[in-house]
Design a protein around this motif. Sequence first.
Motif, PDB file in Angstrom:
ATOM      1  N   THR A  22       3.590   7.690  -8.641  1.00  0.00           N
ATOM      2  CA  THR A  22       5.024   7.898  -8.394  1.00  0.00           C
ATOM      3  C   THR A  22       5.694   6.627  -7.862  1.00  0.00           C
ATOM      4  OG1 THR A  22       4.637   8.843  -6.192  1.00  0.00           O
ATOM      5  CG2 THR A  22       4.768  10.382  -8.025  1.00  0.00           C
TER       6      THR A  22
ATOM      7  N   ASN B  63      -6.180  12.925  -3.245  1.00  0.00           N
ATOM      8  CA  ASN B  63      -5.868  14.364  -3.268  1.00  0.00           C
ATOM      9  C   ASN B  63      -7.141  15.168  -3.023  1.00  0.00           C
ATOM     10  OD1 ASN B  63      -3.734  12.975  -4.623  1.00  0.00           O
ATOM     11  ND2 ASN B  63      -3.040  14.897  -5.525  1.00  0.00           N
TER      12      ASN B  63
ATOM     13  N   GLU C 229      -2.180  12.181 -13.988  1.00  0.00           N
ATOM     14  CA  GLU C 229      -2.703  13.547 -13.839  1.00  0.00           C
ATOM     15  C   GLU C 229      -2.344  14.413 -15.050  1.00  0.00           C
ATOM     16  OE1 GLU C 229      -1.343  15.247 -10.158  1.00  0.00           O
ATOM     17  OE2 GLU C 229      -2.205  13.627  -8.980  1.00  0.00           O
TER      18      GLU C 229
ATOM     19  N   SER D  99      -3.691   7.143  -7.416  1.00  0.00           N
ATOM     20  CA  SER D  99      -3.368   6.943  -8.835  1.00  0.00           C
ATOM     21  C   SER D  99      -2.896   5.504  -9.074  1.00  0.00           C
ATOM     22  CB  SER D  99      -2.325   7.963  -9.303  1.00  0.00           C
ATOM     23  OG  SER D  99      -1.283   8.057  -8.369  1.00  0.00           O
TER      24      SER D  99
ATOM     25  N   PHE E 122      -3.090  17.505   2.388  1.00  0.00           N
ATOM     26  CA  PHE E 122      -4.035  16.375   2.386  1.00  0.00           C
ATOM     27  C   PHE E 122      -3.338  15.072   2.756  1.00  0.00           C
ATOM     28  CE2 PHE E 122      -2.542  15.743  -2.027  1.00  0.00           C
ATOM     29  CZ  PHE E 122      -2.461  14.361  -2.090  1.00  0.00           C
ATOM     30  N   MET E 123      -2.055  14.970   2.477  1.00  0.00           N
ATOM     31  CA  MET E 123      -1.305  13.742   2.792  1.00  0.00           C
ATOM     32  C   MET E 123      -1.148  13.600   4.310  1.00  0.00           C
ATOM     33  SD  MET E 123       1.637  13.817  -0.126  1.00  0.00           S
ATOM     34  CE  MET E 123       1.189  13.909  -1.867  1.00  0.00           C
TER      35      MET E 123
HETATM   36  P1  13P Z   1       1.261   9.910  -5.997  1.00  0.00           P
HETATM   37  O1  13P Z   1       0.226   9.346  -5.082  1.00  0.00           O
HETATM   38  O2  13P Z   1       1.368   9.158  -7.295  1.00  0.00           O
HETATM   39  O3  13P Z   1       2.567  10.055  -5.311  1.00  0.00           O
HETATM   40  O4  13P Z   1       0.777  11.336  -6.460  1.00  0.00           O
HETATM   41  C1  13P Z   1       0.513  12.338  -5.574  1.00  0.00           C
HETATM   42  C2  13P Z   1       0.427  13.610  -6.268  1.00  0.00           C
HETATM   43  O5  13P Z   1       0.158  14.612  -5.670  1.00  0.00           O
HETATM   44  C3  13P Z   1       0.674  13.627  -7.694  1.00  0.00           C
HETATM   45  O6  13P Z   1       0.725  14.916  -8.137  1.00  0.00           O
END
Ligand code: 13P
Length: 307
Positions: A219, A118, A204, A133, A67-68
């Motif tokens: 993160t 996500n 999460e 997040s 997804f990224m």
């Molecule tokens: P971040 O956007 O905080 O890096 O989180 C992505 C993710 O998949 C956390 O499990």
Amino acid sequence: MFRKLFKFGLEGKIKELKKKRAAVILAHNYQLPEVQDVADYRGDSLELSRIAAKIDAKVIIFCGVYFMAETASILCPDKKIIMPDTSAGCPMANMITAEDVRNLRKEHPRAIVVGYVNTSAEVKAELDVCCTSTNAVAVVNAFKDAKEIIFIPDKYLADYVSKKTGRKLISWNGFCPTHVQILPEDIKKEKKFHPKAKVIVHPECLPEVVAMADAALSTSKMGQFAKETSAKEIIVGTEVGIIYRLKRDNLDKEFYPASERAVCPNMKRTTQEKILWSLQELKEEVRVSADIRCRAIKAIDKMLKIF
Ligand code: 13P
Ligand code: SF4
């Protein structure tokens, strides 16, 4: 010794080919140390997409989960987004489909739909607004007049945002199989070993775990916290890959994973060898169809206007 020489050779080849291809390597904070070591940029899911959009490069080697890379492709369709291993998916993102979102809308016709980054591109195309997040609380707060808010797919992030904003949210039964591995007893145990340590966790995590933390952070915000805190010891409740980056950036501080079980297998699929092959073959490209992209980008743009 042999492994070291081999690794050096591999890193050298990656560097050489990267230059030849006018490519840039992006790596999520959870990637293996060997991947982080050859990356030009490291970051959280949205940071990386923003870098991809800004950077002057024809080819982006995206080391993260599917997804990224899709989000990067939505934000910069003119660039070639390559994943060294396209089988690296996000189980949480796969817990909801576009049809599920359409059905939720039918059940709650007055609701606005907020979706975590996500999610697949198809799901993003069904959203009113996206969030990460880092900005989920700000995004929900921006819709004070909304009669109802649907928040998908992570029920634990929804719980965290609901507590922070005081809003009742209609959530989905999604979750991260890696973060739920971190249990309250893990935090208790680490606190006993390191009584002076601060505890940071990802939102999460289970609500009971979030309740025990000094801060719940994305993160990238964890990286910022680690730099700014006067604490010398930090217990980290997220995927263990981030410890490598935190240590590298803060040599005077100690970081302890809340649980060694918190490993995202998909984040570990990418290796230096696969990066080299992806540069050699310029494969596999991640592309989002024009129709889905045009709809999905609206939800991302709306988020970027808020935060
Ligand atoms: P971040 O956007 O905080 O890096 O989180 C992505 C993710 O998949 C956390 O499990
Ligand atoms: Fe998905 Fe969880 Fe892995 Fe993040 S850690 S990519 S949310 S499965």
